[in-house]
Write a protein that holds these residues in place. Structure first.
Motif, short mmCIF file in Angstrom:
data_model
loop_
_atom_site.label_atom_id
_atom_site.label_comp_id
_atom_site.label_asym_id
_atom_site.label_seq_id
_atom_site.Cartn_x
_atom_site.Cartn_y
_atom_site.Cartn_z
N UNK A 171 0.83 -1.21 0.00
CA UNK A 171 0.00 0.00 0.00
C UNK A 171 0.86 1.26 0.00
N UNK A 172 1.95 1.26 0.78
CA UNK A 172 2.83 2.43 0.84
C UNK A 172 3.48 2.69 -0.51
N UNK A 185 5.26 6.30 -1.38
CA UNK A 185 6.25 6.33 -0.31
C UNK A 185 7.54 5.68 -0.80
N UNK A 186 8.64 5.98 -0.12
CA UNK A 186 9.95 5.55 -0.59
C UNK A 186 10.52 4.35 0.13
N UNK A 187 9.99 4.02 1.33
CA UNK A 187 10.63 2.94 2.07
C UNK A 187 9.69 2.22 3.00
N UNK A 228 4.89 3.78 12.67
CA UNK A 228 3.44 3.59 12.49
C UNK A 228 2.88 2.72 13.62
N UNK A 229 1.65 2.99 14.04
CA UNK A 229 0.99 2.17 15.06
C UNK A 229 0.37 0.93 14.41
N UNK A 285 -3.66 5.30 5.76
CA UNK A 285 -4.18 6.67 5.90
C UNK A 285 -3.15 7.58 6.56
N UNK A 286 -2.47 7.10 7.61
CA UNK A 286 -1.45 7.90 8.31
C UNK A 286 -0.34 8.32 7.34
N UNK A 287 0.14 7.38 6.54
CA UNK A 287 1.21 7.68 5.59
C UNK A 287 0.72 8.63 4.51
#
Length: 340
Positions: free
Chosen positions: A36-37, A42-44, A313-314, A324-326
């Motif tokens: 998903x990231x 996102x990069x990592x 992340x939690x 969603x947080x990312x």
């Protein structure tokens, strides 16, 4: 511009309030979150390693699985406790996982953190040499690992082998070219950051470091980063050094965010004692509406110094919420800081 990834400890708990109630949940959801990231840009995707705990432990099966399911995102650890590692077996595991991932591993190593059990590395068959500490043992294991990753032959071949050998001394297989240049060290002090730079390891600086002078956490961490870069330059390495810092950052953009983290807006650095009285400083968390969050993050000197930011992340809140947080950081915060 900054690389932005996530860092998961991979907690699980049988509690009915947990979204990860088993080790299988933690592992499979880690893969799903990495996928998903990557889709978000996102990069990592980075993972913590803790032994004897209900958290992610042996990292290489997970790294290989993430590597097989993704195509672009960096995949790493932050960090592997080298007190527990056989550097020879680790070289084989790391080489295999990196080949599966197409050369995307970014392995963070460290001396390790306070443990769940007393001297847990002894159960793994590792004992510091006479007169040496467990921290020294970890650094020695790391240095052996770095040497093995060069891919140079060192083992005398059997004159009557089961399979034909290439000429000369043998190396460990499979070898992944370039992995040696993607090794990081998680440093808790300025001195170990300098040591890592001399050996050509990149720097990972987390939300904890030994208190060396009493300044705010982000100021001390920025000083550590500058000492690392100076030592890297002095060592004469021809490639560019990389630095990551980890932070707990939550953009409050909906009612779920406010319910979970709305009370964290007044977070401050904390002082604690680890490893038989060593004074440590723990960095604050950030939780606020995006505009205010941008202003607060602008004042964080260490984030400004680093090229890579890892968002803790939690993970027990589940894949959907952590996605969603990312996304909230990438969409509502990163552009305002010039990171995207």
């Amino acid at each position: 511009m900054k690389k932005i990834g996530f860092l998961s400890f991979g907690h699980w708990s049988p509690s009915p309030h947990s979204g990860t109630r088993s080790a299988a949940d933690a592992l499979l959801q880690s893969i799903d979150l990495a996928v998903a990231a990557e889709a978000l840009g996102a990069d990592g995707a980075y993972f913590r390693v803790h032994h004897f705990a209900r958290q992610l432990a042996s990292p290489f099966p997970l790294l290989a699985a993430v590597g097989a399911k993704t195509r672009r995102i960096e995949i790493g650890t932050a960090v592997i406790d080298m007190r527990y590692e056989n550097p020879f077996y680790m070289t084989e595991d790391a080489g295999a996982a990196d080949l599966i991932a197409g050369g995307r591993l970014q392995l963070g190593l460290s001396r390790g953190s306070p443990e769940q059990v007393i001297d847990g590395w002894r159960y793994f068959g590792h004992v510091p040499p006479e007169g040496e500490t467990d921290a020294g043992m970890a650094r020695q294991h790391a240095e052996i690992f770095l040497q093995l990753l060069r891919g140079e032959g060192f083992a005398e071949p059997n004159p009557r082998p089961m399979f034909p050998n290439p000429p000369g001394l043998l190396r460990l297989e499979p070898h992944s070219e370039g992995l040696r240049e993607r090794i990081w060290w998680g440093a808790a002090t300025n001195a170990t950051a300098v040591w890592a730079a001399k050996l050509g390891m990149h720097l990972q600086s987390s939300t904890l470091k030994f208190d060396e002078g009493g300044a705010p956490f982000h100021v001390q961490q920025a000083e550590q980063i500058r000492a690392f870069r100076a030592a890297w330059k002095e060592a004469g390495h021809t490639r560019a050094p990389r630095v990551s810092v980890s932070r707990s950052i939550f953009a409050l953009v909906d009612e779920r965010d406010r319910a979970y983290f709305g009370r964290n807006g007044d977070s401050r650095d904390q002082i604690g004692f680890i490893d038989e009285g060593t004074r440590a400083i723990f960095g604050r968390s950030y939780a606020a509406e995006p505009d205010r969050l941008i202003e607060e993050l602008r004042r964080d000197e260490a984030i400004a110094e680093a090229d890579t930011l890892l968002l803790t992340v939690p993970n027990q809140l589940g894949v959907d919420y952590n996605t969603h947080v990312i996304e909230a950081i990438l969409t509502h915060v990163a552009p305002g800081l010039g990171w995207r």
